[in-house]
Design a protein around this motif. Structure first.
Motif, short mmCIF file in Angstrom:
data_model
loop_
_atom_site.label_atom_id
_atom_site.label_comp_id
_atom_site.label_asym_id
_atom_site.label_seq_id
_atom_site.Cartn_x
_atom_site.Cartn_y
_atom_site.Cartn_z
N TRP A 175 0.83 -1.20 0.00
CA TRP A 175 0.00 0.00 0.00
C TRP A 175 0.87 1.26 0.00
O TRP A 175 0.46 2.29 -0.54
CB TRP A 175 -0.94 -0.01 1.21
N LYS A 176 2.08 1.15 0.52
CA LYS A 176 2.99 2.30 0.45
C LYS A 176 3.45 2.53 -0.99
O LYS A 176 3.62 3.67 -1.42
CB LYS A 176 4.20 2.07 1.36
N ASP A 177 3.64 1.44 -1.72
CA ASP A 177 3.97 1.58 -3.15
C ASP A 177 2.84 2.29 -3.90
O ASP A 177 3.08 3.09 -4.81
CB ASP A 177 4.23 0.21 -3.78
N GLN A 178 1.61 1.95 -3.53
CA GLN A 178 0.46 2.61 -4.17
C GLN A 178 0.49 4.11 -3.93
O GLN A 178 0.21 4.91 -4.84
CB GLN A 178 -0.84 2.00 -3.63
N ILE A 179 0.83 4.52 -2.71
CA ILE A 179 0.92 5.95 -2.40
C ILE A 179 2.07 6.59 -3.17
O ILE A 179 1.92 7.68 -3.74
CB ILE A 179 1.10 6.15 -0.88
N ARG A 180 3.22 5.93 -3.19
CA ARG A 180 4.38 6.48 -3.91
C ARG A 180 4.08 6.66 -5.40
O ARG A 180 4.40 7.69 -5.99
CB ARG A 180 5.59 5.56 -3.74
N GLN A 181 3.47 5.63 -5.99
CA GLN A 181 3.17 5.70 -7.42
C GLN A 181 2.17 6.81 -7.72
O GLN A 181 2.30 7.52 -8.73
CB GLN A 181 2.62 4.35 -7.90
N ALA A 182 1.18 7.00 -6.85
CA ALA A 182 0.20 8.08 -7.05
C ALA A 182 0.87 9.45 -6.93
O ALA A 182 0.61 10.36 -7.73
CB ALA A 182 -0.94 7.95 -6.03
N ALA A 183 1.74 9.60 -5.93
CA ALA A 183 2.44 10.88 -5.75
C ALA A 183 3.38 11.15 -6.92
O ALA A 183 3.47 12.30 -7.41
CB ALA A 183 3.22 10.87 -4.44
N ASP A 184 4.07 10.12 -7.42
CA ASP A 184 4.95 10.29 -8.57
C ASP A 184 4.16 10.71 -9.80
O ASP A 184 4.57 11.58 -10.57
CB ASP A 184 5.71 8.99 -8.86
N SER A 185 3.00 10.08 -10.01
CA SER A 185 2.16 10.42 -11.15
C SER A 185 1.67 11.86 -11.07
O SER A 185 1.64 12.58 -12.07
CB SER A 185 0.97 9.45 -11.22
N THR A 186 1.28 12.27 -9.88
CA THR A 186 0.80 13.65 -9.70
C THR A 186 1.90 14.66 -9.96
O THR A 186 1.70 15.65 -10.66
CB THR A 186 0.24 13.83 -8.28
N MET A 187 3.08 14.42 -9.41
CA MET A 187 4.18 15.37 -9.57
C MET A 187 4.74 15.38 -10.99
O MET A 187 5.42 16.32 -11.39
CB MET A 187 5.30 15.05 -8.58
N SER A 188 4.45 14.35 -11.78
CA SER A 188 4.90 14.34 -13.17
C SER A 188 4.03 15.23 -14.05
O SER A 188 4.38 15.50 -15.20
CB SER A 188 4.87 12.91 -13.72
N ASN A 189 2.90 15.69 -13.52
CA ASN A 189 2.01 16.58 -14.26
C ASN A 189 2.50 18.02 -14.11
O ASN A 189 2.50 18.56 -13.00
CB ASN A 189 0.58 16.45 -13.73
N PRO A 190 2.93 18.69 -15.20
CA PRO A 190 3.47 20.06 -15.08
C PRO A 190 2.43 21.08 -14.65
O PRO A 190 2.79 22.18 -14.25
CB PRO A 190 3.99 20.35 -16.49
N LEU A 191 1.14 20.73 -14.72
CA LEU A 191 0.09 21.67 -14.32
C LEU A 191 -0.07 21.74 -12.81
O LEU A 191 -0.74 22.64 -12.30
CB LEU A 191 -1.25 21.27 -14.96
N ILE A 192 0.53 20.80 -12.09
CA ILE A 192 0.48 20.82 -10.63
C ILE A 192 1.54 21.81 -10.14
O ILE A 192 2.74 21.54 -10.24
CB ILE A 192 0.74 19.42 -10.04
N HIS A 193 1.10 22.97 -9.64
CA HIS A 193 2.06 24.00 -9.25
C HIS A 193 1.80 24.58 -7.86
O HIS A 193 2.47 25.53 -7.45
CB HIS A 193 2.09 25.13 -10.29
N ASP A 194 0.82 24.03 -7.13
CA ASP A 194 0.61 24.46 -5.75
C ASP A 194 0.05 23.28 -4.95
O ASP A 194 -0.34 22.26 -5.51
CB ASP A 194 -0.32 25.68 -5.66
N PHE A 195 0.05 23.44 -3.62
CA PHE A 195 -0.33 22.31 -2.77
C PHE A 195 -1.80 21.93 -2.95
O PHE A 195 -2.15 20.75 -2.84
CB PHE A 195 -0.06 22.64 -1.30
#
Length: 350
Positions: A175-195
């Motif tokens: 389940w930690k891998d699931q969280i890591r993969q989701a966070a990596d996917s989100t941060m790979s999106n250049p449109l994500i620029h604030d918390f």
């Protein structure tokens, strides 16, 4: 290319039990791998240094492109390289080596005794320092054997517990891998620029995240599975996430500022081209002269016409003064003469 890992453990026997079960080959440094558990215990009793940490769990994994897990020659060569690495890194420690070939990559599990055999003291420092030393020596030795050096990115390093290591070796995601993969996917999106956008995007991936003190807490939505960022790895900590988001915001602001900046090249090029300036200046002067000439000619024509009319009026006034008074009055106030009565001359009309 070899990757490495190291982690503290409170039980050396538990590490040996896990690593020994599926080992295709085994070896040891400063101990006999067949009696690893008893010899680890014997050293602890001799030096009377029990403590909380009994051993360190470590692992070296080789790329499938370099070693075939099913090839016995590759198995022996990989074990020999791993033994050389641990011999150089921990020369005064007990090390039990167990090679596994049950995944796509050959990997060697190492159980490192915490006590230095020369001093009788435990290893001082922390697991991160031990890992950096292990990575450095691994890269140096695999390069000597013609293998590719690992490109280590400390910001993406993931911290894993022994339970995670076991599940990873069995090919089971945690389940930690699931969280890591989701966070990596989100941060790979250049449109994500604030918390806020970071949190909203993770929410769509069934991950809740919130600030808690100096770090972030991640949780699988609707479950009790949650972990702090520093437990997942340095890349998922609050500082790392916020620094990256602030950098993106700053870059976006600079880009918008450049877009709004006026283009002064046209003005600069006109100023830097003396011939063009002279041509434009000459054109302006000629236009001004033509306008002035037309104005002057118009003024001269108006003055000539006005002078002619004034001369004619003066001449008429002079003639009027030379005429008799009565004639002048007749001219000034002319009266229509009545028609003569011709009826008397011709008689009555018929």
């Amino acid at each position: 290319m070899a990757t490495t890992h190291i982690k503290r453990s409170a039980s050396a026997s538990r590490l040996v039990n896990y690593a020994e079960k599926r080992a295709v080959l085994k070896d040891g440094l400063n101990l006999d791998a067949d009696y690893a558990k008893s010899q680890f215990k014997q050293v602890r009793e001799v030096y009377g240094n029990q403590g909380k940490t009994q051993a360190y769990a470590s692992r070296i994994s080789f790329s499938p492109k370099e070693f075939d897990p099913t090839n016995e020659d590759d198995q022996q060569k990989a074990l020999d390289i791993a033994k050389e690495v641990y011999q150089k890194t921990y020369p005064n420690q007990q090390v039990a080596l167990y090679e596994h070939a049950d995944t796509d990559a050959l990997h060697i599990h190492a159980v490192i005794g915490a006590i230095d055999l020369e001093t009788g003291k435990k290893m001082h420092g922390n697991w991160q320092e031990y890992r950096e030393k292990l990575v450095h020596n691994t890269d140096e030795i695999v390069q000597k054997h013609g293998l590719e050096v690992t490109k280590v990115d400390p910001e993406r390093y993931e911290k894993r517990s022994m339970a995670e290591i076991k599940m990873h070796d069995r090919g089971q995601p945690t389940w930690k891998d699931q969280i890591r993969q989701a966070a990596d996917s989100t941060m790979s999106n250049p449109l994500i620029h604030d918390f806020q956008t970071f949190r909203d995007d993770l929410k769509q991936k069934a991950i809740d995240v919130w600030e808690r003190g100096k770090d972030l807490t991640y949780q699988l939505t609707g479950t009790n599975y949650k972990a702090r960022g520093n437990k997942l790895g340095t890349a998922y900590e609050k500082g790392a996430i916020y620094n990256e988001l602030e950098r993106r915001t700053r870059d976006q602001r600079d880009t918008q500022s450049e877009t709004r900046k006026p283009d002064t090249n046209r003005f600069n090029s006109a100023q830097s081209d003396p011939e063009r300036n002279q041509e434009l200046s000459g054109h302006a002067n000629s236009t001004t002269k033509q306008t002035t000439n037309r104005t002057d000619r118009t003024a001269d024509t108006n003055r000539t016409s006005q002078s002619a009319r004034q001369s004619k009026d003066n001449s008429r006034t002079a003639k009027d003064k030379q005429r008799p008074t009565g004639q002048q009055q007749h001219v000034k106030n002319p009266k229509r003469q009545p028609k003569p009565d011709r009826s008397r001359d011709y008689g009555p009309s018929r």
